[in-house]
Design a protein around this motif. Structure first.
Motif, PDB file in Angstrom:
ATOM      1  N   TRP A 118      35.590  40.053  38.198  1.00  0.00           N
ATOM      2  CA  TRP A 118      35.636  40.195  39.668  1.00  0.00           C
ATOM      3  C   TRP A 118      34.725  41.318  40.186  1.00  0.00           C
ATOM      4  CZ3 TRP A 118      38.973  44.231  42.043  1.00  0.00           C
ATOM      5  CH2 TRP A 118      39.242  44.105  43.125  1.00  0.00           C
ATOM      6  N   GLU A 119      34.683  42.752  39.369  1.00  0.00           N
ATOM      7  CA  GLU A 119      34.090  43.594  39.748  1.00  0.00           C
ATOM      8  C   GLU A 119      32.628  43.184  39.695  1.00  0.00           C
ATOM      9  OE1 GLU A 119      31.072  46.572  38.893  1.00  0.00           O
ATOM     10  OE2 GLU A 119      31.977  45.484  37.087  1.00  0.00           O
ATOM     11  N   GLN A 120      32.252  42.392  38.619  1.00  0.00           N
ATOM     12  CA  GLN A 120      30.703  42.318  38.679  1.00  0.00           C
ATOM     13  C   GLN A 120      30.373  41.305  39.685  1.00  0.00           C
ATOM     14  OE1 GLN A 120      31.114  40.386  34.827  1.00  0.00           O
ATOM     15  NE2 GLN A 120      31.188  42.387  33.641  1.00  0.00           N
ATOM     16  N   ALA A 121      31.334  40.568  40.088  1.00  0.00           N
ATOM     17  CA  ALA A 121      31.018  39.512  41.285  1.00  0.00           C
ATOM     18  C   ALA A 121      30.840  40.263  42.617  1.00  0.00           C
ATOM     19  CB  ALA A 121      32.036  38.376  41.320  1.00  0.00           C
ATOM     20  N   MET A 122      31.777  41.109  42.904  1.00  0.00           N
ATOM     21  CA  MET A 122      31.928  42.311  43.921  1.00  0.00           C
ATOM     22  C   MET A 122      30.550  43.196  44.062  1.00  0.00           C
ATOM     23  SD  MET A 122      34.631  42.291  45.918  1.00  0.00           S
ATOM     24  CE  MET A 122      34.630  43.985  46.155  1.00  0.00           C
ATOM     25  N   ASN A 123      29.995  43.559  42.946  1.00  0.00           N
ATOM     26  CA  ASN A 123      28.764  44.318  42.973  1.00  0.00           C
ATOM     27  C   ASN A 123      27.360  43.484  42.482  1.00  0.00           C
ATOM     28  OD1 ASN A 123      30.303  46.953  43.593  1.00  0.00           O
ATOM     29  ND2 ASN A 123      31.252  46.682  41.563  1.00  0.00           N
ATOM     30  N   ARG A 124      27.693  42.301  42.812  1.00  0.00           N
ATOM     31  CA  ARG A 124      26.208  41.494  42.270  1.00  0.00           C
ATOM     32  C   ARG A 124      25.753  41.780  41.127  1.00  0.00           C
ATOM     33  NH1 ARG A 124      24.681  39.326  47.960  1.00  0.00           N
ATOM     34  NH2 ARG A 124      26.089  40.273  49.330  1.00  0.00           N
ATOM     35  N   ARG A 125      26.711  41.958  40.257  1.00  0.00           N
ATOM     36  CA  ARG A 125      26.099  42.146  38.920  1.00  0.00           C
ATOM     37  C   ARG A 125      26.110  40.808  37.981  1.00  0.00           C
ATOM     38  NH1 ARG A 125      27.697  45.591  35.238  1.00  0.00           N
ATOM     39  NH2 ARG A 125      29.802  45.645  35.616  1.00  0.00           N
ATOM     40  N   TYR A 126      25.121  39.942  38.609  1.00  0.00           N
ATOM     41  CA  TYR A 126      25.178  38.555  37.976  1.00  0.00           C
ATOM     42  C   TYR A 126      24.737  38.250  36.515  1.00  0.00           C
ATOM     43  CZ  TYR A 126      25.089  37.953  42.976  1.00  0.00           C
ATOM     44  OH  TYR A 126      25.565  37.782  44.499  1.00  0.00           O
ATOM     45  N   ASP A 127      23.758  39.029  36.027  1.00  0.00           N
ATOM     46  CA  ASP A 127      23.569  38.766  34.649  1.00  0.00           C
ATOM     47  C   ASP A 127      24.828  39.440  33.631  1.00  0.00           C
ATOM     48  OD1 ASP A 127      21.240  38.029  35.180  1.00  0.00           O
ATOM     49  OD2 ASP A 127      20.018  40.162  34.750  1.00  0.00           O
ATOM     50  N   ALA A 128      25.564  40.121  34.004  1.00  0.00           N
ATOM     51  CA  ALA A 128      26.671  40.473  33.347  1.00  0.00           C
ATOM     52  C   ALA A 128      27.628  39.534  33.556  1.00  0.00           C
ATOM     53  CB  ALA A 128      27.106  42.018  33.799  1.00  0.00           C
ATOM     54  N   PHE A 129      27.858  39.052  34.830  1.00  0.00           N
ATOM     55  CA  PHE A 129      28.973  38.155  35.191  1.00  0.00           C
ATOM     56  C   PHE A 129      28.687  36.798  34.372  1.00  0.00           C
ATOM     57  CE2 PHE A 129      30.491  34.475  37.411  1.00  0.00           C
ATOM     58  CZ  PHE A 129      31.928  35.125  37.932  1.00  0.00           C
ATOM     59  N   ARG A 130      27.668  36.314  34.282  1.00  0.00           N
ATOM     60  CA  ARG A 130      27.185  35.117  33.474  1.00  0.00           C
ATOM     61  C   ARG A 130      27.665  35.377  32.005  1.00  0.00           C
ATOM     62  NH1 ARG A 130      22.449  35.417  36.695  1.00  0.00           N
ATOM     63  NH2 ARG A 130      22.139  33.638  38.025  1.00  0.00           N
ATOM     64  N   LYS A 131      27.249  36.538  31.448  1.00  0.00           N
ATOM     65  CA  LYS A 131      27.483  36.855  30.052  1.00  0.00           C
ATOM     66  C   LYS A 131      29.175  36.841  29.969  1.00  0.00           C
ATOM     67  CE  LYS A 131      26.388  40.142  26.366  1.00  0.00           C
ATOM     68  NZ  LYS A 131      27.609  40.443  25.928  1.00  0.00           N
ATOM     69  N   SER A 132      29.712  37.719  30.787  1.00  0.00           N
ATOM     70  CA  SER A 132      31.052  37.681  30.647  1.00  0.00           C
ATOM     71  C   SER A 132      32.063  36.280  30.820  1.00  0.00           C
ATOM     72  CB  SER A 132      31.624  38.815  31.703  1.00  0.00           C
ATOM     73  OG  SER A 132      31.173  39.910  31.541  1.00  0.00           O
ATOM     74  N   LEU A 133      31.366  35.601  31.589  1.00  0.00           N
ATOM     75  CA  LEU A 133      32.326  34.250  31.962  1.00  0.00           C
ATOM     76  C   LEU A 133      32.022  33.488  30.725  1.00  0.00           C
ATOM     77  CD1 LEU A 133      33.574  32.462  34.092  1.00  0.00           C
ATOM     78  CD2 LEU A 133      31.507  31.560  34.792  1.00  0.00           C
ATOM     79  N   GLU A 134      30.754  33.379  30.125  1.00  0.00           N
ATOM     80  CA  GLU A 134      30.708  32.571  28.779  1.00  0.00           C
ATOM     81  C   GLU A 134      31.464  32.985  27.651  1.00  0.00           C
ATOM     82  OE1 GLU A 134      26.783  31.419  26.015  1.00  0.00           O
ATOM     83  OE2 GLU A 134      26.297  32.674  27.908  1.00  0.00           O
ATOM     84  N   GLU A 135      31.772  34.306  27.566  1.00  0.00           N
ATOM     85  CA  GLU A 135      32.619  34.780  26.662  1.00  0.00           C
ATOM     86  C   GLU A 135      34.012  34.205  26.801  1.00  0.00           C
ATOM     87  OE1 GLU A 135      31.666  38.606  26.295  1.00  0.00           O
ATOM     88  OE2 GLU A 135      29.838  38.664  25.514  1.00  0.00           O
ATOM     89  N   ILE A 136      34.442  34.148  27.868  1.00  0.00           N
ATOM     90  CA  ILE A 136      36.004  34.019  28.113  1.00  0.00           C
ATOM     91  C   ILE A 136      36.518  32.358  27.683  1.00  0.00           C
ATOM     92  CG2 ILE A 136      37.524  33.484  30.013  1.00  0.00           C
ATOM     93  CD1 ILE A 136      36.586  36.037  31.421  1.00  0.00           C
ATOM     94  N   ASN A 137      37.345  32.069  27.097  1.00  0.00           N
ATOM     95  CA  ASN A 137      38.192  30.931  26.846  1.00  0.00           C
ATOM     96  C   ASN A 137      39.290  30.712  27.660  1.00  0.00           C
ATOM     97  OD1 ASN A 137      39.320  28.891  25.857  1.00  0.00           O
ATOM     98  ND2 ASN A 137      39.446  29.247  23.731  1.00  0.00           N
ATOM     99  N   LEU A 138      39.105  30.026  28.731  1.00  0.00           N
ATOM    100  CA  LEU A 138      40.354  29.733  29.661  1.00  0.00           C
ATOM    101  C   LEU A 138      41.411  29.128  29.279  1.00  0.00           C
ATOM    102  CD1 LEU A 138      38.530  28.658  33.098  1.00  0.00           C
ATOM    103  CD2 LEU A 138      39.006  30.853  32.273  1.00  0.00           C
ATOM    104  N   ASN A 139      41.594  28.632  27.748  1.00  0.00           N
ATOM    105  CA  ASN A 139      42.703  28.224  27.300  1.00  0.00           C
ATOM    106  C   ASN A 139      43.488  29.456  26.836  1.00  0.00           C
ATOM    107  OD1 ASN A 139      42.588  25.201  27.298  1.00  0.00           O
ATOM    108  ND2 ASN A 139      40.567  25.564  26.283  1.00  0.00           N
ATOM    109  N   ASP A 140      43.064  30.581  26.735  1.00  0.00           N
ATOM    110  CA  ASP A 140      43.722  31.652  26.227  1.00  0.00           C
ATOM    111  C   ASP A 140      44.700  32.180  27.426  1.00  0.00           C
ATOM    112  OD1 ASP A 140      42.505  31.723  23.917  1.00  0.00           O
ATOM    113  OD2 ASP A 140      40.983  33.346  24.498  1.00  0.00           O
ATOM    114  N   TYR A 141      44.570  31.724  28.544  1.00  0.00           N
ATOM    115  CA  TYR A 141      45.371  31.858  29.776  1.00  0.00           C
ATOM    116  C   TYR A 141      46.671  30.904  30.176  1.00  0.00           C
ATOM    117  CZ  TYR A 141      41.612  35.225  30.433  1.00  0.00           C
ATOM    118  OH  TYR A 141      40.682  36.203  30.228  1.00  0.00           O
ATOM    119  N   ILE A 142      46.583  29.959  29.145  1.00  0.00           N
ATOM    120  CA  ILE A 142      47.620  29.031  29.291  1.00  0.00           C
ATOM    121  C   ILE A 142      48.211  28.793  27.981  1.00  0.00           C
ATOM    122  CG2 ILE A 142      47.967  26.327  29.646  1.00  0.00           C
ATOM    123  CD1 ILE A 142      45.233  26.501  31.047  1.00  0.00           C
ATOM    124  N   SER A 143      49.662  28.715  27.885  1.00  0.00           N
ATOM    125  CA  SER A 143      50.455  28.699  26.604  1.00  0.00           C
ATOM    126  C   SER A 143      51.787  27.828  26.903  1.00  0.00           C
ATOM    127  CB  SER A 143      50.898  29.906  26.193  1.00  0.00           C
ATOM    128  OG  SER A 143      51.751  30.723  27.125  1.00  0.00           O
TER     129      SER A 143
END
Length: 272
Positions: free
Chosen positions: A71-96
Motif C-alpha cells: 500500500w505504501e509503495q502504491a501510494m508513493n509510486r514506488r512501482y519497482d518495489a511494488f512489483r517485487k513485493s507483490l510477486e513475493e506474496i502468496n495470497l493463499n497465506d491470507y485464507i485458512s
C-alpha cells in the motif's frame, strides 16, 4: 457446587475475552503507528522493519504487514518495489480453514483488493491495476462467495467502464440483500460505505437527484482519511467547506484513521 462451577467457567470466559481485547488493542496501536507515516517512505519502512522484528511469532500480523508495505509503495509510486513485493506474496497465506469454515484476512484483502486498485485508478495507471488483478486471480475460486471479492470485481468493472456489471450489486448490498454471501460482521459498514460512494460516482453525471441521495454518504466517508483518498481518486470534488474541514482535520489528526475506524480482522460469516 454447580453454582461454583458455573462461576469458574464464567470467569475463565471473561479472562479469555479480556486477553483477546488487549491483544486487539495492541495490534490496532501497531497498525496506527505504521499507517500514520504512509507518506514518508523512509519513516514508514523504518517502523515496518521494527514491527517485523518485534512480532516474529505473529504470523497474521506479519502477513498484513506485507500488504501494508504494498500500500505504501502504491501510494508513493514506488512501482519497482511494488512489483517485487507483490510477486513475493502468496495470497493463499491470507485464507485458512477455521472452526466455522473458511477464514479470510479481510484487513489484508481490503487494502490489496480495494484500496490499492483505487489508488492506481487515481494515478491513471491501468498497468499496475491489472498487475493486482492478475495476482488476485490466484484466489478467485476461494473468495468467489465473499463480499470483499464481489465488491472488488464490481469496482474493477466500474474502473473499466462497465457499470452495468457493478451497480446492481452495490444496490443489492445497500438494500441488505446479501443472504448467502460471506462477510466479516465488523466489515459490513465499510462495504456499504464503498457501495454508496461508488453509486454516487456512477450517478454524478447521470442523475443529479440520485447523486444527491448519496451526498450524505460521501460527506461521511470524506471524514475518514482512507475515504477522502478514495473519493479524490474517483475525481469527485467536494464543496469548499468540506475541503476546508479536511485540511483542518489533517492538521489535527494522524495520517490514517484511528485503529478502531480501520477495518478489523474478523471471521467470515454468512448472514442467517
Amino acid at each position: 457446587m454447580l453454582f461454583n462451577l458455573l462461576m469458574y467457567v464464567f470467569m475463565a470466559v471473561m479472562i479469555v475475552r479480556i486477553i483477546s481485547m488487549n491483544a486487539q488493542r495492541k495490534k490496532n496501536f501497531r497498525t496506527t503507528e505504521l499507517l500514520r507515516n504512509v507518506n514518508d517512505s523512509a519513516m514508514f519502512n523504518e517502523i515496518a522493519d521494527r514491527l517485523e522484528q518485534e512480532n516474529q511469532k505473529d504470523i497474521v500480523f506479519l502477513n498484513e504487514l506485507k500488504v501494508f508495505r504494498l500500500w505504501e509503495q502504491a501510494m508513493n509510486r514506488r512501482y519497482d518495489a511494488f512489483r517485487k513485493s507483490l510477486e513475493e506474496i502468496n495470497l493463499n497465506d491470507y485464507i485458512s480453514e477455521g472452526r466455522k469454515g473458511m477464514e479470510v484476512n479481510e484487513v489484508a484483502f481490503f487494502y490489496l483488493l480495494h484500496t490499492i486498485p483505487n489508488i492506481f485508478y487515481g494515478q491513471e495507471d491501468e498497468e499496475m491495476r491489472k498487475l493486482v488483478a492478475e495476482k488476485a486471480e490466484t484466489v478467485r475460486e476461494k473468495l468467489s462467495n465473499q463480499m470483499i471479492w464481489m465488491i472488488y470485481e464490481a469496482n474493477e468493472a466500474m474502473y473499466d467502464g462497465s457499470p452495468e456489471k457493478a451497480v446492481p450489486l452495490y444496490e443489492k448490498i445497500l438494500d441488505g440483500d446479501y443472504e448467502g454471501i460471506a462477510y466479516g460482521k465488523s466489515m459490513i459498514s465499510v462495504y456499504k460505505k464503498i457501495c454508496a460512494v461508488m453509486l454516487a460516482w456512477y450517478y454524478k453525471d447521470r442523475d443529479e437527484e440520485k447523486f444527491n441521495e448519496f451526498k450524505g454518504d460521501l460527506e461521511a466517508f470524506n471524514q475518514m482519511n482512507v475515504g477522502r483518498r478514495w473519493i479524490r481518486n474517483l475525481g469527485i470534488e467536494m464543496s469548499d467547506e468540506e475541503e476546508a474541514a479536511e485540511e483542518t482535520e489533517s492538521e489535527e489528526t494522524s495520517e490514517e484513521e484511528p485503529a478502531e475506524e480501520e477495518p478489523a480482522e474478523t471471521e467470515s460469516e454468512e448472514k442467517e
